[in-house]
Design a protein around this motif. Structure first.
Motif, PDB file in Angstrom:
ATOM      1  N   TRP A 265       0.834  -1.208   0.000  1.00  0.00           N
ATOM      2  CA  TRP A 265       0.000   0.000   0.000  1.00  0.00           C
ATOM      3  C   TRP A 265       0.868   1.258   0.000  1.00  0.00           C
ATOM      4  N   LEU A 266       1.899   1.288   0.828  1.00  0.00           N
ATOM      5  CA  LEU A 266       2.771   2.463   0.876  1.00  0.00           C
ATOM      6  C   LEU A 266       3.464   2.696  -0.466  1.00  0.00           C
ATOM      7  N   ALA A 267       3.908   1.631  -1.114  1.00  0.00           N
ATOM      8  CA  ALA A 267       4.542   1.779  -2.428  1.00  0.00           C
ATOM      9  C   ALA A 267       3.543   2.289  -3.466  1.00  0.00           C
ATOM     10  N   LYS A 268       2.350   1.739  -3.466  1.00  0.00           N
ATOM     11  CA  LYS A 268       1.336   2.153  -4.445  1.00  0.00           C
ATOM     12  C   LYS A 268       0.895   3.594  -4.209  1.00  0.00           C
ATOM     13  N   VAL A 269       0.741   3.980  -2.966  1.00  0.00           N
ATOM     14  CA  VAL A 269       0.309   5.336  -2.642  1.00  0.00           C
ATOM     15  C   VAL A 269       1.370   6.360  -3.041  1.00  0.00           C
ATOM     16  N   ASN A 270       2.628   5.981  -2.919  1.00  0.00           N
ATOM     17  CA  ASN A 270       3.702   6.945  -3.133  1.00  0.00           C
ATOM     18  C   ASN A 270       4.367   6.886  -4.501  1.00  0.00           C
ATOM     19  N   TYR A 271       4.329   5.753  -5.180  1.00  0.00           N
ATOM     20  CA  TYR A 271       5.127   5.616  -6.403  1.00  0.00           C
ATOM     21  C   TYR A 271       4.366   5.217  -7.658  1.00  0.00           C
ATOM     22  N   THR A 272       3.246   4.557  -7.535  1.00  0.00           N
ATOM     23  CA  THR A 272       2.607   3.968  -8.697  1.00  0.00           C
ATOM     24  C   THR A 272       1.517   4.870  -9.252  1.00  0.00           C
ATOM     25  N   ARG A 273       1.729   5.347 -10.441  1.00  0.00           N
ATOM     26  CA  ARG A 273       0.745   6.199 -11.120  1.00  0.00           C
ATOM     27  C   ARG A 273       0.015   5.385 -12.174  1.00  0.00           C
ATOM     28  N   ALA A 274      -1.269   5.655 -12.326  1.00  0.00           N
ATOM     29  CA  ALA A 274      -2.046   5.001 -13.369  1.00  0.00           C
ATOM     30  C   ALA A 274      -1.559   5.516 -14.720  1.00  0.00           C
ATOM     31  N   PRO A 275      -1.242   4.630 -15.670  1.00  0.00           N
ATOM     32  CA  PRO A 275      -0.691   5.068 -16.950  1.00  0.00           C
ATOM     33  C   PRO A 275      -1.605   6.028 -17.714  1.00  0.00           C
ATOM     34  N   ALA A 276      -2.894   5.803 -17.673  1.00  0.00           N
ATOM     35  CA  ALA A 276      -3.814   6.636 -18.461  1.00  0.00           C
ATOM     36  C   ALA A 276      -4.001   8.033 -17.870  1.00  0.00           C
ATOM     37  N   THR A 277      -4.050   8.122 -16.527  1.00  0.00           N
ATOM     38  CA  THR A 277      -4.376   9.399 -15.902  1.00  0.00           C
ATOM     39  C   THR A 277      -3.199  10.065 -15.198  1.00  0.00           C
ATOM     40  N   GLY A 278      -2.161   9.286 -14.873  1.00  0.00           N
ATOM     41  CA  GLY A 278      -1.037   9.832 -14.122  1.00  0.00           C
ATOM     42  C   GLY A 278      -1.345  10.025 -12.648  1.00  0.00           C
ATOM     43  N   LYS A 279      -2.517   9.587 -12.196  1.00  0.00           N
ATOM     44  CA  LYS A 279      -2.913   9.744 -10.797  1.00  0.00           C
ATOM     45  C   LYS A 279      -2.469   8.541  -9.974  1.00  0.00           C
ATOM     46  N   LEU A 280      -2.340   8.755  -8.679  1.00  0.00           N
ATOM     47  CA  LEU A 280      -2.021   7.677  -7.757  1.00  0.00           C
ATOM     48  C   LEU A 280      -3.312   6.941  -7.410  1.00  0.00           C
ATOM     49  N   PRO A 281      -3.509   5.716  -7.911  1.00  0.00           N
ATOM     50  CA  PRO A 281      -4.805   5.059  -7.785  1.00  0.00           C
ATOM     51  C   PRO A 281      -5.242   4.693  -6.376  1.00  0.00           C
ATOM     52  N   PHE A 282      -4.338   4.482  -5.450  1.00  0.00           N
ATOM     53  CA  PHE A 282      -4.728   4.062  -4.107  1.00  0.00           C
ATOM     54  C   PHE A 282      -4.589   5.172  -3.079  1.00  0.00           C
ATOM     55  N   SER A 283      -4.439   6.416  -3.517  1.00  0.00           N
ATOM     56  CA  SER A 283      -4.040   7.477  -2.591  1.00  0.00           C
ATOM     57  C   SER A 283      -5.155   8.064  -1.737  1.00  0.00           C
ATOM     58  N   LYS A 284      -6.400   7.919  -2.122  1.00  0.00           N
ATOM     59  CA  LYS A 284      -7.463   8.546  -1.333  1.00  0.00           C
ATOM     60  C   LYS A 284      -8.602   7.569  -1.053  1.00  0.00           C
ATOM     61  N   PRO A 285      -8.326   6.603  -0.186  1.00  0.00           N
ATOM     62  CA  PRO A 285      -9.411   5.669   0.132  1.00  0.00           C
ATOM     63  C   PRO A 285     -10.474   6.353   0.989  1.00  0.00           C
ATOM     64  N   GLU A 286     -11.707   5.938   0.813  1.00  0.00           N
ATOM     65  CA  GLU A 286     -12.778   6.472   1.663  1.00  0.00           C
ATOM     66  C   GLU A 286     -12.601   5.974   3.089  1.00  0.00           C
ATOM     67  N   LEU A 287     -12.083   4.773   3.222  1.00  0.00           N
ATOM     68  CA  LEU A 287     -11.887   4.167   4.530  1.00  0.00           C
ATOM     69  C   LEU A 287     -10.622   3.323   4.464  1.00  0.00           C
ATOM     70  N   LEU A 288      -9.784   3.461   5.452  1.00  0.00           N
ATOM     71  CA  LEU A 288      -8.561   2.672   5.531  1.00  0.00           C
ATOM     72  C   LEU A 288      -8.595   1.912   6.842  1.00  0.00           C
ATOM     73  N   ILE A 289      -8.611   0.594   6.758  1.00  0.00           N
ATOM     74  CA  ILE A 289      -8.615  -0.261   7.940  1.00  0.00           C
ATOM     75  C   ILE A 289      -7.229  -0.869   8.058  1.00  0.00           C
ATOM     76  N   CYS A 290      -6.595  -0.667   9.191  1.00  0.00           N
ATOM     77  CA  CYS A 290      -5.230  -1.144   9.402  1.00  0.00           C
ATOM     78  C   CYS A 290      -5.233  -2.323  10.358  1.00  0.00           C
ATOM     79  N   ASP A 291      -5.064  -3.519   9.815  1.00  0.00           N
ATOM     80  CA  ASP A 291      -4.920  -4.703  10.644  1.00  0.00           C
ATOM     81  C   ASP A 291      -3.541  -4.643  11.306  1.00  0.00           C
TER      82      ASP A 291
END
Length: 188
Positions: A53-79
């Motif tokens: 999750w940390l890698a996706k939030v900080n480094y992975t951009r969606a190719p079509a939009t350039g946005k970070l796909p996992f960066s703004k979840p409505e709810l984040l549950i941390c086990d």
């Protein structure tokens, strides 16, 4: 970890697409890794471990939009939430190996003063960024030695960028030197 469909001898996190090289399978349903990531980014609910999750939030951009796909979840549950501080610190820790720096022709500061390391990052990061741009424009598939070189450049560049973005005036970090290199850890 997923196997690279182009080079089955390596895993997806070691694949050529992770260092800017072109892959005919990347972002297609023919790449098992990207196929699952695309399903996840479009899903209502996703379960990821902290490192992913940390890698996706900080480094992975969606190719079509350039946005970070996992960066703004409505709810984040941390086990296992009691481990989150250590997980974030582990993610934010930066290491520079002596051999890697030497192979790139980079001479590190002879000090543990974080302000001097920050200046060193500011001086050297642009050159590594230019190397990454050249790698991205290269149309040939890299051999394994070039792939390792690209990964080395990318890793050091990302470390420098993190330090440059977060080390204001050299504060908020500790640096530890050992026989193999230097490790920077955030201080909270």
């Amino acid at each position: 970890n997923f196997t690279c469909n182009l080079h089955p001898s390596v895993t997806a996190d070691e694949a050529i697409c992770t260092v800017g090289a072109k892959c005919i399978f990347a972002n297609t349903p023919d790449c098992d890794y990207y196929d699952q990531m695309n399903i996840a980014k479009d899903a209502d609910d996703v379960a990821l471990n902290y490192a992913m999750w940390l890698a996706k939030v900080n480094y992975t951009r969606a190719p079509a939009t350039g946005k970070l796909p996992f960066s703004k979840p409505e709810l984040l549950i941390c086990d296992e939430a009691h481990t989150i501080e250590d997980e974030i610190r582990r993610f934010a820790t930066v290491s520079f190996g002596r051999r890697a720096l030497g192979e790139l022709g980079l001479t590190p500061p002879d000090t543990d003063a974080t302000s001097e390391w920050l200046e060193w990052c500011n001086i050297n990061a642009p050159g590594l960024g230019r190397q990454l741009t050249v790698f991205a424009k290269d149309k040939d598939e890299p051999d394994m030695d070039e792939l390792r070189q690209r990964r080395r450049v990318l890793g050091i560049y990302r470390g420098m960028k993190l330090l440059r973005d977060t080390m204001v005036g050299g504060d908020g970090w500790t640096v530890q030197e050992n026989a193999y290199g230097w490790t920077f850890r955030p201080v909270w």
